[in-house]
Design an enzyme around this catalytic site. Structure first.
Site, PDB file in Angstrom:
ATOM      1  N   ILE A  12       0.846  -1.209   0.000  1.00  0.00           N
ATOM      2  CA  ILE A  12       0.000   0.000   0.000  1.00  0.00           C
ATOM      3  C   ILE A  12       0.877   1.253   0.000  1.00  0.00           C
ATOM      4  O   ILE A  12       0.612   2.211  -0.730  1.00  0.00           O
ATOM      5  CB  ILE A  12      -0.981  -0.008   1.196  1.00  0.00           C
ATOM      6  N   ALA A  82       4.025  -1.690   8.709  1.00  0.00           N
ATOM      7  CA  ALA A  82       3.376  -2.656   9.604  1.00  0.00           C
ATOM      8  C   ALA A  82       3.647  -4.069   9.119  1.00  0.00           C
ATOM      9  O   ALA A  82       3.852  -4.298   7.924  1.00  0.00           O
ATOM     10  CB  ALA A  82       1.864  -2.423   9.636  1.00  0.00           C
ATOM     11  N   ASP A 134      -9.635  -2.419   9.014  1.00  0.00           N
ATOM     12  CA  ASP A 134     -10.969  -2.684   9.554  1.00  0.00           C
ATOM     13  C   ASP A 134     -10.966  -3.874  10.515  1.00  0.00           C
ATOM     14  O   ASP A 134     -11.933  -4.091  11.254  1.00  0.00           O
ATOM     15  CB  ASP A 134     -11.986  -2.915   8.428  1.00  0.00           C
ATOM     16  N   GLU A 135      -9.872  -4.659  10.531  1.00  0.00           N
ATOM     17  CA  GLU A 135      -9.842  -5.843  11.401  1.00  0.00           C
ATOM     18  C   GLU A 135      -9.876  -5.478  12.878  1.00  0.00           C
ATOM     19  O   GLU A 135     -10.185  -6.328  13.718  1.00  0.00           O
ATOM     20  CB  GLU A 135      -8.598  -6.684  11.121  1.00  0.00           C
ATOM     21  N   ALA A 161      -5.032  -7.362  16.910  1.00  0.00           N
ATOM     22  CA  ALA A 161      -4.841  -6.803  18.258  1.00  0.00           C
ATOM     23  C   ALA A 161      -3.667  -5.829  18.256  1.00  0.00           C
ATOM     24  O   ALA A 161      -3.706  -4.785  18.926  1.00  0.00           O
ATOM     25  CB  ALA A 161      -4.599  -7.928  19.260  1.00  0.00           C
ATOM     26  N   LYS A 163      -2.669  -4.019  15.686  1.00  0.00           N
ATOM     27  CA  LYS A 163      -3.098  -2.790  14.998  1.00  0.00           C
ATOM     28  C   LYS A 163      -4.049  -1.986  15.897  1.00  0.00           C
ATOM     29  O   LYS A 163      -3.991  -0.750  15.932  1.00  0.00           O
ATOM     30  CB  LYS A 163      -3.777  -3.121  13.662  1.00  0.00           C
ATOM     31  N   ASN A 189      -7.248  -4.680   0.635  1.00  0.00           N
ATOM     32  CA  ASN A 189      -6.720  -4.102  -0.607  1.00  0.00           C
ATOM     33  C   ASN A 189      -6.247  -5.212  -1.534  1.00  0.00           C
ATOM     34  O   ASN A 189      -5.874  -6.296  -1.083  1.00  0.00           O
ATOM     35  CB  ASN A 189      -5.515  -3.220  -0.295  1.00  0.00           C
ATOM     36  N   LYS A 198      -0.803 -13.281   0.382  1.00  0.00           N
ATOM     37  CA  LYS A 198      -2.213 -12.936   0.602  1.00  0.00           C
ATOM     38  C   LYS A 198      -3.078 -13.629  -0.446  1.00  0.00           C
ATOM     39  O   LYS A 198      -2.595 -14.021  -1.509  1.00  0.00           O
ATOM     40  CB  LYS A 198      -2.408 -11.422   0.519  1.00  0.00           C
ATOM     41  N   TYR A 216      -9.561 -21.599   2.541  1.00  0.00           N
ATOM     42  CA  TYR A 216      -9.704 -21.955   3.959  1.00  0.00           C
ATOM     43  C   TYR A 216     -11.175 -22.245   4.286  1.00  0.00           C
ATOM     44  O   TYR A 216     -12.073 -21.484   3.871  1.00  0.00           O
ATOM     45  CB  TYR A 216      -9.237 -20.818   4.871  1.00  0.00           C
ATOM     46  N   ARG A 290      -8.262 -21.249   9.011  1.00  0.00           N
ATOM     47  CA  ARG A 290      -7.387 -20.401   9.837  1.00  0.00           C
ATOM     48  C   ARG A 290      -7.962 -20.393  11.256  1.00  0.00           C
ATOM     49  O   ARG A 290      -9.175 -20.184  11.418  1.00  0.00           O
ATOM     50  CB  ARG A 290      -7.408 -19.001   9.232  1.00  0.00           C
ATOM     51  N   HIS A 293     -10.726 -17.659  12.482  1.00  0.00           N
ATOM     52  CA  HIS A 293     -10.932 -16.989  11.189  1.00  0.00           C
ATOM     53  C   HIS A 293     -12.113 -16.007  11.233  1.00  0.00           C
ATOM     54  O   HIS A 293     -13.259 -16.422  11.421  1.00  0.00           O
ATOM     55  CB  HIS A 293     -11.198 -18.082  10.142  1.00  0.00           C
TER      56      HIS A 293
HETATM   57  O1  DAU Z   1      -9.216  -6.080   6.303  1.00  0.00           O
HETATM   58  C1  DAU Z   1      -7.974  -5.630   5.965  1.00  0.00           C
HETATM   59  C2  DAU Z   1      -6.969  -6.725   6.125  1.00  0.00           C
HETATM   60  O2  DAU Z   1      -7.014  -7.545   4.985  1.00  0.00           O
HETATM   61  C3  DAU Z   1      -5.575  -6.167   6.334  1.00  0.00           C
HETATM   62  O3  DAU Z   1      -5.533  -5.442   7.507  1.00  0.00           O
HETATM   63  C4  DAU Z   1      -4.557  -7.291   6.378  1.00  0.00           C
HETATM   64  O4  DAU Z   1      -3.273  -6.770   6.511  1.00  0.00           O
HETATM   65  C5  DAU Z   1      -4.670  -8.091   5.126  1.00  0.00           C
HETATM   66  O5  DAU Z   1      -3.758  -9.157   5.166  1.00  0.00           O
HETATM   67  C6  DAU Z   1      -6.089  -8.603   4.935  1.00  0.00           C
HETATM   68  O6  DAU Z   1      -6.379  -9.626   5.906  1.00  0.00           O
HETATM   69  P1  DAU Z   1      -7.079 -10.991   5.471  1.00  0.00           P
HETATM   70  O7  DAU Z   1      -6.750 -12.023   6.481  1.00  0.00           O
HETATM   71  O8  DAU Z   1      -8.508 -10.780   5.143  1.00  0.00           O
HETATM   72  O9  DAU Z   1      -6.281 -11.276   4.079  1.00  0.00           O
HETATM   73  P2  DAU Z   1      -5.755 -12.616   3.397  1.00  0.00           P
HETATM   74  O10 DAU Z   1      -5.432 -12.271   1.987  1.00  0.00           O
HETATM   75  O11 DAU Z   1      -4.730 -13.298   4.210  1.00  0.00           O
HETATM   76  O12 DAU Z   1      -7.056 -13.537   3.388  1.00  0.00           O
HETATM   77  C7  DAU Z   1      -8.247 -13.130   2.746  1.00  0.00           C
HETATM   78  C8  DAU Z   1      -9.269 -14.203   2.974  1.00  0.00           C
HETATM   79  O13 DAU Z   1      -8.884 -15.377   2.231  1.00  0.00           O
HETATM   80  C9  DAU Z   1      -9.373 -14.670   4.413  1.00  0.00           C
HETATM   81  O14 DAU Z   1     -10.749 -14.983   4.698  1.00  0.00           O
HETATM   82  C10 DAU Z   1      -8.515 -15.933   4.474  1.00  0.00           C
HETATM   83  C11 DAU Z   1      -8.698 -16.508   3.092  1.00  0.00           C
HETATM   84  N1  DAU Z   1      -7.567 -17.256   2.534  1.00  0.00           N
HETATM   85  C12 DAU Z   1      -6.322 -16.687   2.579  1.00  0.00           C
HETATM   86  C13 DAU Z   1      -5.237 -17.339   2.035  1.00  0.00           C
HETATM   87  C14 DAU Z   1      -3.849 -16.729   2.108  1.00  0.00           C
HETATM   88  C15 DAU Z   1      -7.769 -18.480   1.908  1.00  0.00           C
HETATM   89  O15 DAU Z   1      -8.916 -18.980   1.842  1.00  0.00           O
HETATM   90  N2  DAU Z   1      -6.700 -19.126   1.366  1.00  0.00           N
HETATM   91  C16 DAU Z   1      -5.424 -18.614   1.410  1.00  0.00           C
HETATM   92  O16 DAU Z   1      -4.473 -19.279   0.922  1.00  0.00           O
END
Ligand code: DAU
Length: 354
Positions: A12, A82, A134-135, A161, A163, A189, A198, A216, A290, A293
């Protein structure tokens, strides 16, 4: 305006720098210590520009921070540095405490010392903009209204936590010391230069390689997707027009289930680069969930839109198409990451396929 920005080689932060350099006249001091997720290429073209300086310093090095404030006399701070990956925070929370909490404390202290000694009118105009997530608000059920700036805090992972703690510090430094701080909280994003740990970049690269696509749990978790260039534009509006003491929740009103996101990536890649094996949806695998989750995030951006005169330009379909095309066009960047830093094994997801 001279802006001291932390984390400018991150996903970002680099989008904010590109926006500032390409669309404004502001000068930038980028403080980035170059962790695994930083990319020098994302801002490299500005290194010869007199409006841009990169100081490779850790925000936990308070003495160096103080020297940088004295050297450049910034008018504003944008704090984006961060640790941000939830899965990593579950595996090893220490780095999140160090960077997100202690690092923010150090930056606040360096800013406070510098700002206290400023003369008017620079002192009056100084702003400290903390970029958050927003988390910190926890997660929503399907029937609950989206988060807004009055939503109570309820973080549920070590990352969120940490953040949330940093947000509290930023508000406390305003209420206690008068430091003119404000906060933006933003939803998920996606876009160019997103590190492939991500969901969206990981699934895109796996799908390009014909590898399994780890989803997941049951894939029904919902995220609200904001194209990173729209977010960068909002953050620049915020540093220009944001009011100390205020909070702005920034989003694009584009909620999708994770399965919808993964299927969209498969379908676009099938269209651009069809394979003899047939649709990439066959590569989807439901894997262990996760821990803790969060089910759903969604932002109500109405207040930020009104106050900052900003609105996201991309819906999810337009943004994801641009993003996938960018990954197809920029193989050199991500191939190096996969070869050197990622060693392949995490690309398939850290969970065992169910
Ligand atoms: O809401 C903003 C947040 O979004 C940011 O503050 C975080 O820094 C950013 O990492 C993101 O958090 P998430 O946990 O939502 O992002 P992530 O891309 O890790 O996961 C998005 C969704 O996809 C989440 O429900 C977990 C799922 N996932 C993630 C991965 C890496 C899967 O199903 N399979 C995967 O391999």
């Amino acid at each position: 305006m001279i802006i001291l920005l932390t984390g400018g080689c991150g996903f970002i932060g680099s989008a904010v720098i590109r926006h500032l350099m390409n669309k404004t006249k502001h000068s930038i001091i980028n403080i980035d210590c170059m962790t695994y997720a930083a990319s020098v290429e994302s801002t490299a073209k500005f290194l010869k520009d007199s409006r841009y300086k990169h100081e490779q310093t850790n925000i936990n090095d308070l003495n160096s921070l103080k020297k940088i404030f004295q050297k450049y006399s910034p008018d504003a701070v944008m704090h984006l540095a961060a640790e941000s990956h939830v899965d990593r925070s579950i595996d090893g929370p220490g780095a999140f405490i160090e960077t997100n909490i202690i690092g923010t404390y150090n930056l606040l202290e360096a800013s406070r010392e510098y700002w206290s000694n400023l003369e008017y009118p620079q002192k009056d105009h100084f702003k400290f903009h903390h970029i958050s997530t927003d988390e910190v608000f926890g997660h929503l059920e399907l029937n609950e209204s989206p988060f807004n700036k009055n939503t109570p805090y309820n973080p549920r992972s070590p990352y969120s936590a940490s953040k949330a703690s940093s947000d509290h510090l930023v508000r406390a430094w305003r209420d206690t010391y008068g430091l003119p701080t404000f906060i933006t909280n933003t939803t998920n994003n996606y876009g160019p230069w997103h590190f492939p740990e991500k969901l969206i970049p990981l699934i895109t690269l796996n799908a390009i390689h014909g590898k399994q696509l780890p989803v997941y749990g049951d894939g029904t978790n919902i995220r609200d997707w904001l194209f990173v260039e729209d977010h960068a534009e909002a953050l620049v509006k915020a540093i220009e027009y944001g009011e100390p003491g205020d909070t702005y929740t920034i989003g694009a009103r584009q909620p999708r289930t994770n399965l919808q996101v993964v299927e969209a990536i498969c379908d676009i890649l099938d269209e651009i680069q069809p394979t003899p094996e047939g649709t990439r949806r066959q590569l989807i695998r439901y894997v262990a969930d996760r821990p803790g989750h969060d089910f759903r995030y969604e932002i109500d951006p109405t207040y930020a839109e009104q106050k900052l005169g900003w609105k996201a330009k991309h819906n999810f379909e337009a943004g994801i198409r641009k993003t996938i095309q960018w990954y197809l066009d920029n193989r050199m960047w991500w191939q190096k990451i996969l070869d050197q830093r990622y060693a392949g094994q995490r690309l398939g997801g850290k969970n065992n396929v169910r």
